[in-house]
Design a protein around this motif. Structure first.
Motif, short mmCIF file in Angstrom:
data_model
loop_
_atom_site.label_atom_id
_atom_site.label_comp_id
_atom_site.label_asym_id
_atom_site.label_seq_id
_atom_site.Cartn_x
_atom_site.Cartn_y
_atom_site.Cartn_z
N THR A 1 -1.35 17.29 -2.79
CA THR A 1 -2.09 16.53 -3.80
C THR A 1 -2.30 17.37 -5.05
O THR A 1 -2.12 16.87 -6.18
CB THR A 1 -3.44 16.07 -3.24
OG1 THR A 1 -3.22 15.19 -2.14
CG2 THR A 1 -4.26 15.35 -4.30
N ARG B 1 3.10 4.32 -1.14
CA ARG B 1 3.37 5.07 -2.36
C ARG B 1 4.41 6.14 -2.01
O ARG B 1 4.40 6.69 -0.91
CB ARG B 1 2.10 5.74 -2.90
CG ARG B 1 0.96 4.76 -3.19
CD ARG B 1 1.26 3.88 -4.39
NE ARG B 1 0.16 2.96 -4.69
CZ ARG B 1 0.10 1.70 -4.27
NH1 ARG B 1 1.08 1.20 -3.53
NH2 ARG B 1 -0.91 0.92 -4.59
N GLU C 1 0.12 6.40 1.89
CA GLU C 1 -0.54 5.10 1.92
C GLU C 1 -1.78 5.19 1.03
O GLU C 1 -2.58 6.13 1.17
CB GLU C 1 -0.93 4.70 3.34
CG GLU C 1 0.23 4.22 4.19
CD GLU C 1 0.81 2.91 3.70
OE1 GLU C 1 0.06 1.91 3.66
OE2 GLU C 1 2.00 2.87 3.32
N ASP C 2 -1.93 4.23 0.13
CA ASP C 2 -3.03 4.24 -0.83
C ASP C 2 -4.27 3.63 -0.18
O ASP C 2 -4.34 2.42 0.07
CB ASP C 2 -2.64 3.46 -2.08
CG ASP C 2 -3.63 3.65 -3.22
OD1 ASP C 2 -4.77 4.09 -2.95
OD2 ASP C 2 -3.27 3.37 -4.37
N THR D 1 -6.72 9.05 -3.54
CA THR D 1 -6.68 7.95 -2.56
C THR D 1 -5.34 7.86 -1.84
O THR D 1 -5.20 7.09 -0.89
CB THR D 1 -6.95 6.60 -3.26
OG1 THR D 1 -5.97 6.38 -4.28
CG2 THR D 1 -8.35 6.57 -3.83
N TRP D 2 -4.34 8.63 -2.28
CA TRP D 2 -3.04 8.62 -1.62
C TRP D 2 -3.09 9.55 -0.41
O TRP D 2 -3.30 10.76 -0.56
CB TRP D 2 -1.94 9.08 -2.55
CG TRP D 2 -1.60 8.14 -3.67
CD1 TRP D 2 -2.39 7.14 -4.17
CD2 TRP D 2 -0.39 8.14 -4.43
NE1 TRP D 2 -1.74 6.51 -5.21
CE2 TRP D 2 -0.52 7.10 -5.39
CE3 TRP D 2 0.76 8.91 -4.41
CZ2 TRP D 2 0.49 6.83 -6.30
CZ3 TRP D 2 1.76 8.64 -5.32
CH2 TRP D 2 1.63 7.60 -6.26
N SER E 1 0.79 -1.24 0.00
CA SER E 1 0.00 0.00 0.00
C SER E 1 0.82 1.28 0.00
O SER E 1 0.28 2.36 -0.24
CB SER E 1 -0.94 0.01 1.22
OG SER E 1 -0.20 -0.18 2.42
#
Length: 201
Positions: free
Chosen positions: A161, A51, A102-103, A169-170, A49
């Motif tokens: 983001t 990233r 974390e995704d 979703t990250w 999970s």
């Protein structure tokens, strides 16, 4: 690798606040190590999970400008100069930053696939994130680079983001500025082992 070598490698990982840009390694060399380390970091049910975003140059500076711009309205003007000096002198002074995410889509998928452990997957995700951060930090130290682990999330989440057009979703978990070691960390102290460890049998 012997246990002694392993422990020596771990002991080199310290919080280095006096970072510089005097790094002889190429960006590709650094990124390849980070990618290899994160890829080999264990995760629950092999969910993978974590990233990672690695920033250099102007992109690295952009992150720390975001931090300052976010904090400026939250901190009294007479105190902000100290905050700005810390950000510029300790973090932006380095050669780059690793952003750890974390995704949540992966976590949600695992919850659906393994319903029996659904409530545990957020916890498993945090464990995986911590291991990835520790592993990368230790690897950077082995390269002769200093680093610290910072947590300006969730204050900067939306701006980060947007700045790098990352998937919604990250979820940002930590920021790791790194660079040359301009001043070594002070000696580390440890609490008595008897207060931390118990052995039976």
């Amino acid at each position: 690798m012997s246990v002694a070598n392993f422990l020596e490698g771990i002991s080199r990982r310290r919080s280095i606040y006096n970072l510089g840009k005097n790094v002889n390694l190429s960006h590709d060399e650094i990124v390849n190590v980070i990618e290899d380390v994160v890829e080999q970091t264990p995760s629950a049910f092999n969910g993978q999970s974590s990233r990672v975003v690695v920033l250099f140059g102007e992109e690295h500076q952009k992150l720390w400008n975001i931090v300052k711009d976010t904090l400026r309205p939250m901190i009294p003007a007479e105190q902000f100069a100290q905050t700005e000096a810390k950000v510029d002198g300790c973090f932006a002074a380095g050669v780059g930053t690793v952003l750890f995410f974390e995704d949540q889509a992966v976590i949600k998928g695992q919850q659906e696939m393994f319903a029996l452990y659904a409530d545990k997957f957020p916890e498993f995700s945090e464990q995986h994130a911590g291991m990835a951060q520790f592993a990368v930090w230790t690897a950077l130290a082995q390269l002769g680079l200093g680093a610290t682990l910072q947590h300006y999330n969730p204050l900067i989440d939306n701006a980060v983001t947007a700045a790098w057009d990352l998937p919604a979703t990250w979820t940002l978990r930590a920021q790791m500025p790194f660079g040359s070691i301009e001043k070594a960390a002070d000696a580390k102290t440890f609490m008595p082992r008897a207060d931390r460890f118990k052995v039976f049998g």
